[in-house]
Scaffold this motif. Structure first.
Motif, mmCIF file in Angstrom:
data_model
loop_
_atom_site.group_PDB
_atom_site.id
_atom_site.type_symbol
_atom_site.label_atom_id
_atom_site.label_comp_id
_atom_site.label_asym_id
_atom_site.label_seq_id
_atom_site.Cartn_x
_atom_site.Cartn_y
_atom_site.Cartn_z
ATOM 1 N N VAL A 115 21.757 1.075 3.298
ATOM 2 C CA VAL A 115 21.349 1.686 4.501
ATOM 3 C C VAL A 115 20.137 2.605 4.266
ATOM 4 N N LEU A 116 20.202 3.174 3.193
ATOM 5 C CA LEU A 116 18.836 3.865 2.728
ATOM 6 C C LEU A 116 17.652 2.849 2.533
ATOM 7 N N ALA A 117 17.865 1.912 2.119
ATOM 8 C CA ALA A 117 16.671 0.968 2.044
ATOM 9 C C ALA A 117 16.127 0.555 3.569
ATOM 10 N N TRP A 118 17.070 0.326 4.433
ATOM 11 C CA TRP A 118 16.727 0.046 5.726
ATOM 12 C C TRP A 118 16.078 1.169 6.290
ATOM 13 N N ARG A 119 16.669 2.377 6.339
ATOM 14 C CA ARG A 119 15.845 3.670 6.726
ATOM 15 C C ARG A 119 14.479 3.654 6.097
ATOM 16 N N ALA A 120 14.385 3.203 4.809
ATOM 17 C CA ALA A 120 12.970 3.513 4.128
ATOM 18 C C ALA A 120 12.029 2.508 4.778
ATOM 19 N N PHE A 121 12.550 1.192 5.298
ATOM 20 C CA PHE A 121 11.791 0.435 6.174
ATOM 21 C C PHE A 121 11.472 0.968 7.608
ATOM 22 N N GLU A 122 12.311 1.506 8.319
ATOM 23 C CA GLU A 122 11.949 2.113 9.425
ATOM 24 C C GLU A 122 11.014 3.321 9.432
ATOM 25 N N GLU A 123 11.232 3.928 8.320
ATOM 26 C CA GLU A 123 10.297 5.022 8.147
ATOM 27 C C GLU A 123 8.700 4.575 7.930
ATOM 28 N N LEU A 124 8.740 3.536 7.159
ATOM 29 C CA LEU A 124 7.259 3.006 6.972
ATOM 30 C C LEU A 124 6.800 2.484 8.118
ATOM 31 N N VAL A 125 7.504 1.939 9.027
ATOM 32 C CA VAL A 125 7.079 1.397 10.218
ATOM 33 C C VAL A 125 6.506 2.680 11.376
ATOM 34 N N ARG A 126 7.453 3.678 11.052
ATOM 35 C CA ARG A 126 6.979 4.873 12.090
ATOM 36 C C ARG A 126 5.816 5.401 11.330
ATOM 37 N N GLU A 127 5.537 5.667 10.082
ATOM 38 C CA GLU A 127 4.362 6.366 9.571
ATOM 39 C C GLU A 127 3.133 5.569 9.384
ATOM 40 N N GLU A 128 3.258 4.191 9.014
ATOM 41 C CA GLU A 128 2.214 3.347 8.734
ATOM 42 C C GLU A 128 1.945 2.274 9.716
ATOM 43 N N GLY A 129 3.172 1.957 10.615
ATOM 44 C CA GLY A 129 2.839 0.982 11.568
ATOM 45 C C GLY A 129 3.027 -0.442 10.677
ATOM 46 N N ILE A 130 2.659 -1.416 11.325
ATOM 47 C CA ILE A 130 2.749 -2.920 10.728
ATOM 48 C C ILE A 130 1.761 -3.215 9.729
ATOM 49 N N LYS A 131 0.861 -2.214 9.760
ATOM 50 C CA LYS A 131 -0.353 -2.409 8.733
ATOM 51 C C LYS A 131 0.011 -2.328 7.267
ATOM 52 N N ALA A 132 1.240 -1.634 7.156
ATOM 53 C CA ALA A 132 2.136 -1.384 5.808
ATOM 54 C C ALA A 132 2.453 -2.869 5.195
ATOM 55 N N PHE A 133 2.421 -3.723 6.084
ATOM 56 C CA PHE A 133 2.876 -5.011 5.507
ATOM 57 C C PHE A 133 1.974 -6.152 5.418
ATOM 58 N N TYR A 134 0.433 -5.640 5.645
ATOM 59 C CA TYR A 134 -0.383 -6.655 5.585
ATOM 60 C C TYR A 134 -1.590 -6.176 4.461
ATOM 61 N N ASN A 135 -1.952 -6.934 3.671
ATOM 62 C CA ASN A 135 -3.302 -6.638 2.801
ATOM 63 C C ASN A 135 -4.283 -6.515 3.775
ATOM 64 N N LYS A 136 -5.642 -5.904 3.186
ATOM 65 C CA LYS A 136 -6.871 -5.692 3.781
ATOM 66 C C LYS A 136 -7.440 -7.100 4.539
ATOM 67 N N LYS A 137 -7.367 -8.044 3.896
ATOM 68 C CA LYS A 137 -7.928 -9.176 4.245
ATOM 69 C C LYS A 137 -7.174 -9.758 5.415
ATOM 70 N N GLU A 138 -5.817 -9.729 5.411
ATOM 71 C CA GLU A 138 -4.696 -9.998 6.511
ATOM 72 C C GLU A 138 -5.332 -9.111 7.748
ATOM 73 N N GLN A 139 -5.393 -7.789 7.363
ATOM 74 C CA GLN A 139 -5.547 -6.853 8.587
ATOM 75 C C GLN A 139 -6.667 -7.217 9.474
ATOM 76 N N ARG A 140 -7.923 -7.720 8.550
ATOM 77 C CA ARG A 140 -9.349 -7.837 9.008
ATOM 78 C C ARG A 140 -8.785 -9.245 10.024
ATOM 79 N N LYS A 141 -8.229 -10.176 9.366
ATOM 80 C CA LYS A 141 -8.019 -11.468 10.180
ATOM 81 C C LYS A 141 -7.193 -11.244 11.289
ATOM 82 N N LEU A 142 -6.342 -10.228 11.300
ATOM 83 C CA LEU A 142 -5.560 -9.881 12.577
ATOM 84 C C LEU A 142 -6.217 -8.952 13.512
ATOM 85 N N GLY A 143 -7.177 -8.241 12.998
ATOM 86 C CA GLY A 143 -7.954 -7.235 13.824
ATOM 87 C C GLY A 143 -7.291 -6.014 13.862
ATOM 88 N N LEU A 144 -6.443 -5.561 12.776
ATOM 89 C CA LEU A 144 -5.939 -4.447 12.891
ATOM 90 C C LEU A 144 -6.435 -3.289 12.366
#
Length: 89
Positions: free
Chosen positions: A60-89
């Protein structure tokens, strides 16, 4: 003597999620020889974001860490810079 590979134990929190139209495979697991839980998030490009240092004391602590990462950084947290550019993030 050949030692057996440790068994992977997956949490009930392991699941596929869609956030803002982006799909991610969230795996929370531990091994049969180590009590710490690991959080692994795979994006649609196959890129893994792994949080395992230190390992989580509970799934449950790992799941909460996932939720916190989404809240704080958004989906960008799960893409590298090249992927972010490709997706226009």
């Amino acid at each position: 003597m050949i030692e057996d590979e440790p068994e992977l134990i997956f949490s009930d929190y392991t699941q596929s999620v869609t956030i803002e139209g982006h799909s991610f495979d969230v795996e929370i697991y531990k091994t049969s020889i180590h009590p710490g839980w690991i959080l692994s998030v795979e994006n649609q490009f196959g890129t893994l974001t792994v949080s395992d240092n230190p390992p989580f004391f509970g799934d449950v602590l790992a799941w909460r860490a996932f939720e916190e990462l989404v809240r704080e950084e958004g989906i960008k947290a799960f893409y590298n810079k090249k992927e972010q550019r490709k997706l226009g993030l």
